[in-house]
Design a protein around this motif. Structure first.
Motif, PDB file in Angstrom:
ATOM      1  N   TYR A 291      44.823  -4.874  33.310  1.00  0.00           N
ATOM      2  CA  TYR A 291      44.472  -3.465  33.468  1.00  0.00           C
ATOM      3  C   TYR A 291      43.404  -3.295  34.550  1.00  0.00           C
ATOM      4  O   TYR A 291      43.418  -2.321  35.307  1.00  0.00           O
ATOM      5  N   ASN A 292      42.494  -4.249  34.614  1.00  0.00           N
ATOM      6  CA  ASN A 292      41.450  -4.262  35.655  1.00  0.00           C
ATOM      7  C   ASN A 292      41.001  -5.706  35.834  1.00  0.00           C
ATOM      8  O   ASN A 292      40.442  -6.304  34.922  1.00  0.00           O
ATOM      9  N   HIS A 293      41.247  -6.264  37.014  1.00  0.00           N
ATOM     10  CA  HIS A 293      41.061  -7.700  37.239  1.00  0.00           C
ATOM     11  C   HIS A 293      39.591  -8.073  37.403  1.00  0.00           C
ATOM     12  O   HIS A 293      39.165  -8.573  38.437  1.00  0.00           O
ATOM     13  N   LEU A 294      38.803  -7.861  36.372  1.00  0.00           N
ATOM     14  CA  LEU A 294      37.406  -8.253  36.370  1.00  0.00           C
ATOM     15  C   LEU A 294      37.048  -8.808  35.002  1.00  0.00           C
ATOM     16  O   LEU A 294      37.327  -8.179  33.971  1.00  0.00           O
ATOM     17  N   ASP A 295      36.430  -9.992  34.998  1.00  0.00           N
ATOM     18  CA  ASP A 295      36.007 -10.561  33.717  1.00  0.00           C
ATOM     19  C   ASP A 295      34.951  -9.687  33.055  1.00  0.00           C
ATOM     20  O   ASP A 295      34.917  -9.563  31.832  1.00  0.00           O
ATOM     21  N   SER A 296      34.060  -9.092  33.877  1.00  0.00           N
ATOM     22  CA  SER A 296      33.041  -8.210  33.312  1.00  0.00           C
ATOM     23  C   SER A 296      33.686  -6.997  32.635  1.00  0.00           C
ATOM     24  O   SER A 296      33.184  -6.506  31.615  1.00  0.00           O
ATOM     25  N   TYR A 297      34.781  -6.505  33.201  1.00  0.00           N
ATOM     26  CA  TYR A 297      35.488  -5.372  32.607  1.00  0.00           C
ATOM     27  C   TYR A 297      36.073  -5.773  31.246  1.00  0.00           C
ATOM     28  O   TYR A 297      35.948  -5.038  30.258  1.00  0.00           O
TER      29      TYR A 297
END
Length: 314
Positions: A291-297
């Protein structure tokens, strides 16, 4: 007659030897008037020479400015001076601004955030399911019919019981309805409303970002448009993604990314594609990361979903 002898030469008398005349340099005291005279003359003509030099310089500059290369050079010089002046003024006004190397110090290394790793026992707490009374013919009825049947009263009561989570009742109705629809549309996905609520919280604070709010029909008071990529609606869909996964979550015959019912249903379908089982931590992580390629997300969504699940079951 005897010739007379010539008279004797007068006696030579000793004469005083003349003193030698000095031919060396004159004493400094004797040269001083001449030096002063020269200095006075040079001083008198100095302004005239300076004016002549200035005139030659002005004429040279005028000739240079008339040439294309001269005009370009002047523009470059003025630009460099303006830039240097701006940087100097900035440094004087804000001495602490600017990169670390400009102050002779190297920036300290920042610790990279470790990716979220979920163990089998670390799946988000699913929370109370949006359960309703069994619907006759549920196996053959369409998803929208099942979700908007007489069981809606139970769904309303469920949403009212969870308003202590800080989520509006209208948003909770949408998350619960999307869970019910996903049970029909994506069997085996086991998507919980808490995951949808976690995404909705991170993306737009459940459709309330920037002072917005959800209206009775589920649309936001004003359209929510992302500043970076023009994402749309409470669940922040890109146009291309919406065209692929758009859904009609409230049965009104429209596909509107700004309507939270349509947006959460589309998000559920997106998360469940490729056979994801959201009770499996690896599948859950992969679905949310897509959905959003960020580990923080993913970490933010996990924290919010897990918090909603724990508080709803407390």
């Amino acid at each position: 007659m005897k010739p007379q002898s010539p008279p004797p030469w007068p006696p030579v008398t000793a004469q005083a030897t003349p003193e030698p005349v000095a031919t060396g340099p004159a004493p400094a005291r004797a040269r001083l008037p001449r030096l002063l005279l020269r200095a006075a003359r040079w001083t008198a003509v100095l302004p005239w020479r300076a004016l002549k030099a200035l005139g030659r310089g002005v004429r040279a500059c005028a000739r240079a400015l008339n040439a294309p290369t001269g005009r370009l050079g002047v523009q470059v010089a003025l630009t460099v001076l303006a830039l240097a002046g701006t940087l100097a003024a900035g440094w004087l006004l804000v001495p602490g601004a600017g990169p670390a190397w400009s102050f002779g110090t190297e920036p300290s290394a920042q610790t990279e955030e470790a990716p979220l790793v979920l163990a089998p026992e670390d799946a988000p707490v699913p929370g109370l399911p949006a359960e309703t009374d069994p619907v006759d013919g549920a196996t053959t009825a369409s998803p929208t019919d099942a979700a908007t049947s007489s069981a809606a009263a139970d769904l309303d009561a469920w949403a009212r019981s969870l308003t202590h989570l800080g989520i509006s009742e209208r948003a909770l109705l949408s998350y619960g309805r999307a869970e019910l629809l996903s049970d029909f549309q994506n069997p085996g996905c086991n998507l919980s409303w808490t995951t949808l609520a976690g995404i909705g919280a991170v993306e737009t604070n459940h459709g309330t970002t920037g002072g917005n709010r959800l209206q009775a029909d589920g649309t936001t008071l004003t359209p929510i448009i992302g500043a970076d990529y023009q994402e749309k609606g409470p669940m922040q869909f890109l146009d291309s993604t919406w065209e692929t996964w758009k859904a009609d979550g409230n049965g009104d015959g429209e596909y509107d990314p700004h309507n939270i019912d349509d947006a959460t249903t589309a998000a559920a379908n997106y998360l469940c594609h490729d056979g994801h089982d959201m009770t499996d931590p690896a599948d859950w992580y992969e679905a949310v990361y897509s959905y959003n390629h960020l580990d923080s997300y993913v970490r933010q969504v996990f924290d919010r979903a897990d918090d909603y699940g724990r508080k709803s079951t407390a």
